[in-house]
Enzyme design. Structure first.
Site, PDB file in Angstrom:
ATOM      1  N   GLU A 123     -58.054  40.985 -39.841  1.00  0.00           N
ATOM      2  CA  GLU A 123     -57.937  42.401 -40.209  1.00  0.00           C
ATOM      3  C   GLU A 123     -59.061  42.814 -41.168  1.00  0.00           C
ATOM      4  O   GLU A 123     -59.627  43.902 -41.048  1.00  0.00           O
ATOM      5  CB  GLU A 123     -56.564  42.658 -40.848  1.00  0.00           C
ATOM      6  CG  GLU A 123     -55.403  42.587 -39.857  1.00  0.00           C
ATOM      7  CD  GLU A 123     -55.115  41.171 -39.351  1.00  0.00           C
ATOM      8  OE1 GLU A 123     -55.413  40.187 -40.060  1.00  0.00           O
ATOM      9  OE2 GLU A 123     -54.603  41.048 -38.211  1.00  0.00           O
ATOM     10  N   GLN A 183     -64.323  27.160 -55.605  1.00  0.00           N
ATOM     11  CA  GLN A 183     -64.260  28.595 -55.860  1.00  0.00           C
ATOM     12  C   GLN A 183     -62.816  28.984 -56.179  1.00  0.00           C
ATOM     13  O   GLN A 183     -61.915  28.688 -55.397  1.00  0.00           O
ATOM     14  CB  GLN A 183     -64.741  29.304 -54.578  1.00  0.00           C
ATOM     15  CG  GLN A 183     -64.770  30.795 -54.635  1.00  0.00           C
ATOM     16  CD  GLN A 183     -64.963  31.376 -53.237  1.00  0.00           C
ATOM     17  OE1 GLN A 183     -65.158  30.648 -52.270  1.00  0.00           O
ATOM     18  NE2 GLN A 183     -64.899  32.677 -53.123  1.00  0.00           N
ATOM     19  N   GLU A 190     -71.624  34.286 -48.479  1.00  0.00           N
ATOM     20  CA  GLU A 190     -70.714  33.586 -47.572  1.00  0.00           C
ATOM     21  C   GLU A 190     -71.233  33.791 -46.153  1.00  0.00           C
ATOM     22  O   GLU A 190     -70.820  34.685 -45.439  1.00  0.00           O
ATOM     23  CB  GLU A 190     -69.294  34.130 -47.716  1.00  0.00           C
ATOM     24  CG  GLU A 190     -68.279  33.318 -46.932  1.00  0.00           C
ATOM     25  CD  GLU A 190     -66.849  33.633 -47.353  1.00  0.00           C
ATOM     26  OE1 GLU A 190     -66.606  34.723 -47.882  1.00  0.00           O
ATOM     27  OE2 GLU A 190     -65.991  32.767 -47.125  1.00  0.00           O
ATOM     28  N   SER A 249     -58.977  33.514 -54.855  1.00  0.00           N
ATOM     29  CA  SER A 249     -57.696  34.015 -54.335  1.00  0.00           C
ATOM     30  C   SER A 249     -56.523  33.624 -55.221  1.00  0.00           C
ATOM     31  O   SER A 249     -56.552  32.596 -55.888  1.00  0.00           O
ATOM     32  CB  SER A 249     -57.434  33.444 -52.933  1.00  0.00           C
ATOM     33  OG  SER A 249     -58.385  33.908 -52.026  1.00  0.00           O
TER      34      SER A 249
END
Lengths: 413, 369
Positions: free
Chosen positions: A379, A132, A250, A135
């Site tokens: 977060e 994948q 996911e 990012s």
């Protein structure tokens, strides 16, 4: 209220066990086990491919997928039962999680018939492994801020840019990439999704050395890489919507184990073997209270998994409780590592067992900061719980209205 | 597998919720609190009529004959609505002790009385400030008479009878004593939450009968406390769920800096952590309910885990409830302090969280051996 298999589930489990008994060896449940790819050794890629082919030929691969793409159209619970049972045997660590779990379903949802026929059966068979490419150095939690560009050139697209945190890129044949095709559009509108040949000219894969010393991820650089338009997934400008499909798949590891390789029993044994104030540490009140608190979180996670499994077994979708798993497990893992080191006193900083230290805790301490980032930072997970599970309002945004090229991003220097 | 409550059990929970919404409003809780009235007699009567008091008492003694899963469903709503009634003392402790160890005469008298709503019961173990240990027990029982002092005893000022832990010869026994008998003195003690009132009980040769065998009192008391802890954990979880919901509603409707305060990330992340705390607790509670219903060997571990995590989740939630309400959260007028008080009282009622941690780790060490 029970944990029992239904008669159908029990029959399925028996069938799975029968096949596994004939094709694999039971593993010692107390033996340590590599639970991340960066801990795997030797020719694990070939072993994983061989095992996948064995499963495929016997009809145990991609159980939930439609039959026309090589799956078995099994229920979610049957798939979980197979994973539970497979976990009891000596099998190579899987290199197919991202492909089978996320990318395959994305192609099924957004691909053309030709794309489905070309890519899915080979993905099931396992000779082509997928990665994948989402990012980037300036686009992690803020994924839609990605800058890798794709520019149309005849029937091809020319890709330039850099991707990061790509698991398994070094042995993958294909990658799923989101790139920016229109920097003048608003942030989420200018993206397009592509299938990229990882062996193509201009693809440069470099391992990232992690702070632990291991290398489980890569950076992937694209320099004028040509991708045929036939390998574009869904419409130009629709990349964000396709990426959401990927991310929705996911799955948290329902039914799987969470947290490092250290457990409550290990902690009790460690505390019995070291001393505080000339007495076994296990007799110290502070030590005892901490062990109890770890045990409570560990069992809470275990039975949260059981609640999700139960929902699957009843034919329902697991509830939002599954979203806490990695958040709680990673923080607890870090704290357990620290505590195991604390118990070893001055020797807690030693990283081999040659001087009598038990370095499993030290290794956990070095691994857990990575788990707190992987698959969504603490977060981001808290945002997801607050906004999607609890329904609290999102943040005011400064990046929604302007063209992407006018939005500041990355690190100011 | 079906690791969940059944549709019938969830329906019972819904019925309990609707009844308490109507009959245990925070206005009513405040009336009992401010009048220092001990408990709500009207609500107690309603609970008896709905069959809650005998929920897990066998039908032959006038109960509903359900199991513990039904009791857990009711306990959660009792916690959510801060019901000002001696439910935990009577149902989780007194009824359970009689069920576990009572002879037929004791069962007939007390279980029937509890199920009908005529008798309020409680259990009295601790005698002074500090943790409960076998050595800390000084009350004595000579086979027919009980002497000594117990404090704090939840609902002790209002209960009709108490299960008391006392020395008998060289061991400890559990005895049952009627609190309006001669030789019993009661004194109300000031405490955090007057709707779960505390008392000091002093016995001077009060008539009592033994529950179970002589010398088995400590093990029996621990067994009862373990079983009660499961239901108490559900009560605490219900209390935490509602405190969280009230806080959430407040945050969604309170504006500052031009935004609902629920949109601030510093608050959202803390709410997410409170959610995670409660889910960890909820899963432990489910495990404990399963172990209690099946009398499974994991009960000790599961009950302690449920009690610890529910206490922690409730503590964190009520502390944050006050903080997230801003200054008004610290006023008498807002209800935050009712949850803050009740939460802490529930955490201490069957032994403190640290005492449960000690019980859990003792079991973990046994298992690791």
């Amino acid at each position: 209220m029970d944990f029992n298999d239904s008669p159908e589930e029990a029959a399925y489990r028996a069938k799975v066990r029968e096949w596994l008994d004939a094709n694999a060896t039971l593993r010692d449940p107390d033996a340590p086990r590599a639970n991340m790819l960066d801990e795997a050794e030797g020719d694990y890629v070939q072993k994983a491919k061989d095992w996948q082919l064995t499963k495929h030929e016997a009809g145990w691969a991609c159980l939930r997928w439609p039959k026309e793409f090589g799956g078995q159209e099994a229920t979610a619970m049957e798939s979980v039962i197979f994973n539970q049972e497979e976990g009891r045997y000596e099998v190579p660590p899987s290199i197919y999680g991202i492909g089978h779990g996320m990318l395959g379903p994305t192609i099924m949802a957004h691909g053309t018939d030709d794309q489905k026929k070309r890519f899915l059966p080979n993905m099931v068979k396992g000779d082509e492994v997928w990665c994948q490419l989402f990012s980037e150095p300036d686009a992690g939690s803020d994924l839609a801020g990605l800058k890798t560009s794709a520019v149309k050139d005849g029937d091809d697209w020319i890709i330039n840019g850099q991707k990061i945190w790509t698991t398994g890129a070094q042995f993958c044949k294909w990658g799923m990439l989101v790139a920016r095709t229109d920097p003048n559009a608003v942030k989420h509108a200018g993206l397009t999704y592509f299938i990229v040949d990882m062996e193509a000219e201009g693809v440069d894969i470099r391992p990232i050395k992690q702070m632990s010393g291991a290398s489980g991820f890569n950076e992937v650089f694209f320099s004028d890489v040509r991708v045929p338009d036939a390998n574009r997934l869904d419409a130009v400008g629709n990349g964000w919507r396709v990426a959401i499909t990927t991310l929705m798949n996911e799955r948290s590891s329902i039914g799987g184990s969470l947290g490092g390789g250290v457990g409550i029993k290990d902690l009790v044994k460690l505390a019995q073997g070291v001393e505080i104030n000339d007495k076994p540490a296990i007799e110290d009140g502070g030590v005892r209270r901490k062990i109890a608190d770890f045990a409570v979180r560990r069992s809470g996670l275990k039975y949260t998994g059981q609640r999700s499994l139960s929902a699957l077994s009843q034919g329902a979708t697991p509830g939002p409780e599954a979203s806490i798993g990695k958040l709680v497990a990673a923080i607890m893992g870090l704290e357990m590592g620290e505590f195991g080191m604390e118990l070893q006193g001055a020797g807690g900083i030693l990283t081999s067992d040659e001087a009598g230290a038990d370095p499993a805790w030290q290794h956990t301490y070095m691994a857990m900061p990575g788990l707190r980032h992987a698959g969504g930072t603490d977060e981001i997970l808290r945002n997801i719980i607050a906004e999607r599970v609890l329904g609290m309002p999102g943040e005011p945004r400064m990046d929604k209205e302007k063209p992407f090229k006018d939005i500041p991003s990355g690190t100011a220097r | 597998m079906n690791f969940d409550f059944s549709e019938e059990q969830k329906l019972l929970q819904q019925t309990a919720k609707e009844f308490l919404e109507e009959n245990s409003s925070l206005v009513h809780v405040r009336e009992i609190f401010e009048a220092d009235a001990g408990y709500s007699k009207a609500l107690w009567k309603g609970a008896a009529e709905l069959g809650w008091l005998g929920v897990s008492i066998p039908e032959e003694y006038g109960g509903a004959g359900f199991g513990y899963l039904e009791a857990a469903m009711i306990a959660g709503e009792i916690g959510a609505y801060l019901a000002p009634i001696p439910f935990s003392s009577t149902v989780y402790l007194a009824a359970e002790a009689i069920k576990r160890a009572g002879d037929d005469a004791q069962k007939t008298k007390y279980l029937t009385g509890i199920a009908s709503g005529d008798l309020v019961g409680t259990m009295a173990t601790t005698e002074k400030v500090g943790s409960l240990t076998e050595k800390s027990i000084n009350a004595t029982f000579d086979g027919s008479k009980l002497s000594g002092t117990k404090l704090p005893v939840c609902d002790g000022d209002e209960a009709d009878f108490a299960i008391v832990l006392a020395k008998e010869g060289s061991g400890l026994s559990l005895v049952v004593v009627d609190l309006d008998a001669a030789g019993v003195e009661r004194k109300k003690l000031q405490s955090l939450d007057p709707t779960r009132a505390q008392a000091q009980l002093t016995f001077n040769d009060a008539s009592a009968t033994r529950l179970g065998a002589a010398g088995e009192g400590w093990d029996l008391a621990q067994d009862v406390l373990t079983r009660a802890a499961v239901l108490m954990a559900f009560e605490q979880l219900g209390c935490a769920d509602r405190a969280f919901q009230i806080t959430f509603d407040f945050m969604m409707n309170r504006y500052a800096f031009g935004r609902p305060i629920a949109s601030f990330q510093s608050l959202k992340h803390r709410m997410a952590d409170l959610y995670a705390d409660r889910e960890v607790a909820r899963s432990n509670c489910y495990w404990a309910a399963w172990a209690l219903e099946n009398d499974h060997e994991e009960l000790r571990e599961a009950a302690a885990s449920a009690k610890i995590s529910a206490s922690d989740a409730l503590d964190h939630t009520t502390v944050e409830m006050i903080q997230m309400h801003g200054g008004v959260g610290y006023t008498w007028e807002y209800d935050c302090h009712l949850f803050y008080r009740r939460g802490k009282v529930l955490a201490h009622t069957l032994g403190t969280t640290d005492e449960w941690r000690e019980k859990l780790v003792t079991k973990l060490i046994e298992d690791a051996a």
